[in-house]
Scaffold this motif. Structure first.
Motif, PDB file in Angstrom:
ATOM      1  N   VAL A 108      -0.463  11.827  11.006  1.00 33.64           N
ATOM      2  CA  VAL A 108       0.209  10.513  11.403  1.00 33.64           C
ATOM      3  C   VAL A 108      -0.177   9.494  10.192  1.00 33.64           C
ATOM      4  N   CYS A 109       0.874   8.393   9.882  1.00 33.60           N
ATOM      5  CA  CYS A 109       0.842   7.685   9.320  1.00 33.60           C
ATOM      6  C   CYS A 109      -0.150   6.407   9.729  1.00 33.60           C
ATOM      7  N   TYR A 110      -0.797   5.519   9.844  1.00 35.03           N
ATOM      8  CA  TYR A 110      -0.533   4.447   9.984  1.00 35.03           C
ATOM      9  C   TYR A 110      -1.181   3.717   8.799  1.00 35.03           C
ATOM     10  N   PHE A 111      -0.117   2.095   9.681  1.00 37.67           N
ATOM     11  CA  PHE A 111       0.275   1.135   8.907  1.00 37.67           C
ATOM     12  C   PHE A 111      -0.670   0.064   9.656  1.00 37.67           C
ATOM     13  N   THR A 112      -0.710  -1.691   8.661  1.00 38.24           N
ATOM     14  CA  THR A 112      -1.198  -2.871   9.326  1.00 38.24           C
ATOM     15  C   THR A 112      -0.182  -3.483   9.208  1.00 38.24           C
ATOM     16  N   THR A 113       0.159  -4.572  10.066  1.00 35.58           N
ATOM     17  CA  THR A 113       1.656  -5.763   9.832  1.00 35.58           C
ATOM     18  C   THR A 113       0.127  -6.902  10.534  1.00 35.58           C
ATOM     19  N   LYS A 114      -0.124  -7.871   9.331  1.00 35.61           N
ATOM     20  CA  LYS A 114      -1.259  -9.318   9.037  1.00 35.61           C
ATOM     21  C   LYS A 114      -0.404 -10.118  10.745  1.00 35.61           C
ATOM     22  N   PRO A 137       0.994  15.339   2.026  1.00 34.88           N
ATOM     23  CA  PRO A 137       1.604  16.655   0.962  1.00 34.88           C
ATOM     24  C   PRO A 137       2.241  17.459   2.573  1.00 34.88           C
ATOM     25  N   ASP A 138       2.324  17.044   3.611  1.00 36.81           N
ATOM     26  CA  ASP A 138       3.038  18.057   4.528  1.00 36.81           C
ATOM     27  C   ASP A 138       4.451  18.261   4.463  1.00 36.81           C
ATOM     28  N   ARG A 139       4.766  16.575   4.051  1.00 39.32           N
ATOM     29  CA  ARG A 139       6.778  16.569   3.875  1.00 39.32           C
ATOM     30  C   ARG A 139       6.860  15.827   2.603  1.00 39.32           C
ATOM     31  N   ARG A 140       5.593  16.354   2.285  1.00 38.72           N
ATOM     32  CA  ARG A 140       5.864  15.909   0.554  1.00 38.72           C
ATOM     33  C   ARG A 140       6.636  14.784   0.278  1.00 38.72           C
ATOM     34  N   VAL A 141       5.792  13.558   0.673  1.00 38.18           N
ATOM     35  CA  VAL A 141       6.590  12.501   0.663  1.00 38.18           C
ATOM     36  C   VAL A 141       5.233  11.001   0.263  1.00 38.18           C
ATOM     37  N   VAL A 142       5.424  10.270   0.342  1.00 32.61           N
ATOM     38  CA  VAL A 142       4.952   9.074   0.184  1.00 32.61           C
ATOM     39  C   VAL A 142       5.357   7.419   0.646  1.00 32.61           C
ATOM     40  N   TYR A 143       3.857   7.033   1.791  1.00 33.83           N
ATOM     41  CA  TYR A 143       4.827   5.961   2.270  1.00 33.83           C
ATOM     42  C   TYR A 143       4.324   4.389   1.312  1.00 33.83           C
ATOM     43  N   LEU A 144       4.977   3.650   1.984  1.00 34.07           N
ATOM     44  CA  LEU A 144       5.131   2.682   1.009  1.00 34.07           C
ATOM     45  C   LEU A 144       5.008   1.287   2.119  1.00 34.07           C
ATOM     46  N   THR A 145       3.809   0.208   2.785  1.00 33.91           N
ATOM     47  CA  THR A 145       4.696  -0.968   2.863  1.00 33.91           C
ATOM     48  C   THR A 145       4.839  -2.366   2.393  1.00 33.91           C
ATOM     49  N   GLU A 146       5.691  -2.504   2.718  1.00 33.06           N
ATOM     50  CA  GLU A 146       5.559  -4.400   2.526  1.00 33.06           C
ATOM     51  C   GLU A 146       5.556  -5.787   2.417  1.00 33.06           C
ATOM     52  N   GLY A 168       4.761  -8.310   7.925  1.00 33.61           N
ATOM     53  CA  GLY A 168       4.237  -8.565   6.965  1.00 33.61           C
ATOM     54  C   GLY A 168       2.761  -7.114   7.015  1.00 33.61           C
ATOM     55  N   GLY A 169       3.845  -6.033   6.057  1.00 34.99           N
ATOM     56  CA  GLY A 169       2.976  -4.977   5.917  1.00 34.99           C
ATOM     57  C   GLY A 169       2.051  -4.692   5.118  1.00 34.99           C
ATOM     58  N   GLU A 170       0.873  -4.343   5.273  1.00 34.23           N
ATOM     59  CA  GLU A 170      -1.056  -4.170   5.044  1.00 34.23           C
ATOM     60  C   GLU A 170      -1.137  -3.067   4.209  1.00 34.23           C
ATOM     61  N   GLY A 171      -1.834  -2.461   5.267  1.00 34.23           N
ATOM     62  CA  GLY A 171      -3.259  -0.769   4.953  1.00 34.23           C
ATOM     63  C   GLY A 171      -2.149   0.032   5.293  1.00 34.23           C
ATOM     64  N   CYS A 172      -2.305   1.331   4.701  1.00 29.59           N
ATOM     65  CA  CYS A 172      -1.663   2.260   5.114  1.00 29.59           C
ATOM     66  C   CYS A 172      -2.042   3.831   4.594  1.00 29.59           C
ATOM     67  N   TYR A 173      -2.258   4.954   5.509  1.00 29.13           N
ATOM     68  CA  TYR A 173      -3.349   5.840   5.213  1.00 29.13           C
ATOM     69  C   TYR A 173      -2.410   6.766   6.422  1.00 29.13           C
ATOM     70  N   ALA A 178       0.651  -1.101   0.181  1.00 31.69           N
ATOM     71  CA  ALA A 178       0.221  -0.280   0.001  1.00 31.69           C
ATOM     72  C   ALA A 178       0.720   1.227   0.207  1.00 31.69           C
ATOM     73  N   ALA A 179       0.882   1.949  -0.070  1.00 31.04           N
ATOM     74  CA  ALA A 179       0.856   3.719  -0.515  1.00 31.04           C
ATOM     75  C   ALA A 179       0.014   4.678   0.388  1.00 31.04           C
ATOM     76  N   ALA A 180       0.860   5.387   0.608  1.00 30.91           N
ATOM     77  CA  ALA A 180      -0.400   6.888   1.315  1.00 30.91           C
ATOM     78  C   ALA A 180       0.278   8.372   1.357  1.00 30.91           C
ATOM     79  N   CYS A 181      -0.007   8.980   1.271  1.00 30.16           N
ATOM     80  CA  CYS A 181       0.950  10.543   0.638  1.00 30.16           C
ATOM     81  C   CYS A 181       0.687  11.509   1.599  1.00 30.16           C
TER      82      CYS A 181
END
Length: 387
Positions: free
Chosen positions: A262-268, A182-191, A252-257, A177-180
């Motif tokens: 705050v960037c929330y991400f899940t690990t299964k 805009p404040d820091r102008r980056v895209v977060y990515l899970t694996e 096991g990285g999954e969703g990203c928001y 998953a990916a989540a933008c």
């Protein structure tokens, strides 16, 4: 009697109160990961004709079925619907959905008018494989992520007017998953690996993803963390997750928001919802089923997630009892809906319409549970969501 991991972690949580969140969505949370409690919408009602258990005042419908034409169109909906997002389109909106199958994966879209009526459906990406989750960008494109060892991120146009483009600078790995931000102008990515990493991509120019720097999260656990560049994100012998000493590994990285700092991400693998406070560069936990101190943990098989402007998170389950659970800003976790009769499936692609009145999601394998996803169901739930 030996102390198991859950008992130990519960005792630690009670003794220490865990770490309070500093992000905006959690500024009112008293301490630590969310706990079961009463939700804002009341209990789930009996299942409707589509097998949806919803709170009173909410209604559901099926908007698409895999391998069948979307009603009112000539477009056949894809198998194994996965990650999705909504985009404004004139007076209406568009819902895009990945297809998590090999070779012919890609992305489809369905367009709605202002009343919620389906007006068209079409493909926006072809010729890719195992398109799992992804994320929307502030400039109105959909990032579709391939989930295999050399997977790419593809930037797509929800309207299907511009050709989709691969973005190899964002790295080749088992993207989820990916989540933008805009404040820091980056895209977060899970694996999605059992020892996967959490990344961020810093574009050379915000709004253009063809050049930039891929970085990986480095730290020793909860608390302060930092970022370090991945030396070889595109062409590698050593996988990206193994290139930086001290990189944090997640099960096991999954969703990203991302929302309000705050960037929330899940690990299964450990059933956690993490909260990365981007301003403080600090990692905390929004939910951990091992840290539920009273009663039974309601949320298992954490997967895709999304949120609302009110600060509520909605976390989909991969399996278990096929629920989408809410995590409220005051730290309560509670089931919002349940899909019955889809026992061998998973919930994917939760996304709200631009006005926040409708929630879209899919049961990837439907009632049949067939692994190829040919019985996938894509739903819409409408009602008085907090906005």
């Amino acid at each position: 009697m030996p102390l198991n991991r859950r008992t130990f972690l519960r005792a630690t949580a009670v003794a220490s109160g865990t770490t309070a969140f500093s992000g905006a969505l959690w500024q009112d949370a008293l301490a630590g990961p969310a706990q079961p409690g009463p939700g804002p919408y009341g209990p789930l009602q009996a299942a409707d004709a589509n097998g949806l258990q919803l709170p009173a005042g909410f209604t559901g419908r099926v908007v698409a079925r895999s391998m069948q034409r979307v009603e009112g169109t000539r477009h056949t909906w894809h198998p194994a619907p996965d990650g999705g997002a909504c985009f404004p389109d004139g007076d209406g909106w568009i819902y895009v959905s990945n297809s998590e199958v090999p070779v012919v994966g890609g992305v489809s879209a369905v367009r709605f008018d202002a009343t919620g009526k389906v007006t068209s459906a079409y493909r926006i990406l072809n010729g890719t494989t195992l398109n799992c989750a992804g994320g929307a960008t502030p400039w109105g494109t959909w990032l579709s992520c391939e989930e295999h060892d050399f997977g790419l991120v593809y930037e797509t146009d929800p309207r299907g007017e511009k050709a989709a483009r691969p973005r190899p600078a964002m790295g080749r790995f088992k993207h989820e998953a990916a989540a933008c931000d805009p404040d820091r102008r980056v895209v977060y990515l899970t694996e999605d690996q059992s020892d996967g990493c959490f990344y961020r991509f810093r574009p050379k120019t915000w709004g253009t993803l063809d050049e930039g720097l891929l970085e990986v999260l480095v730290g020793t656990g909860l608390g302060p963390v930092r970022w370090e560049p991945v030396p070889n994100p595109q062409l590698w012998v050593t996988p990206t997750r193994s290139q930086v000493s001290g990189a944090m590994h997640f099960k096991g990285g999954e969703g990203c928001y991302y929302a309000r700092g705050v960037c929330y991400f899940t690990t299964k693998g450990d059933n956690r919802v993490w909260a990365y406070d981007a301003g403080a560069e600090r990692l905390d936990l929004a939910y951990d089923d091992d840290l539920v101190t009273e009663g039974e943990a309601p949320l298992h098989g954490v997967d895709n997630l999304t949120g609302t402007s009110s600060g509520d998170l909605y976390v989909a389950e991969d399996g278990d009892n096929m629920e989408i659970n809410m995590i409220t800003p005051d730290g309560v976790v509670v089931p919002f809906l349940r899909v019955t009769g889809h026992d061998e499936s998973e919930i994917t692609g939760p996304a709200f319409s631009p006005d926040g009145r409708r929630l879209y999601f899919s049961s990837q394998r439907g009632k049949s549970g067939f692994v190829a996803g040919t019985d996938g169901h894509t739903f819409e739930v409408a009602g008085p969501f907090r906005r």
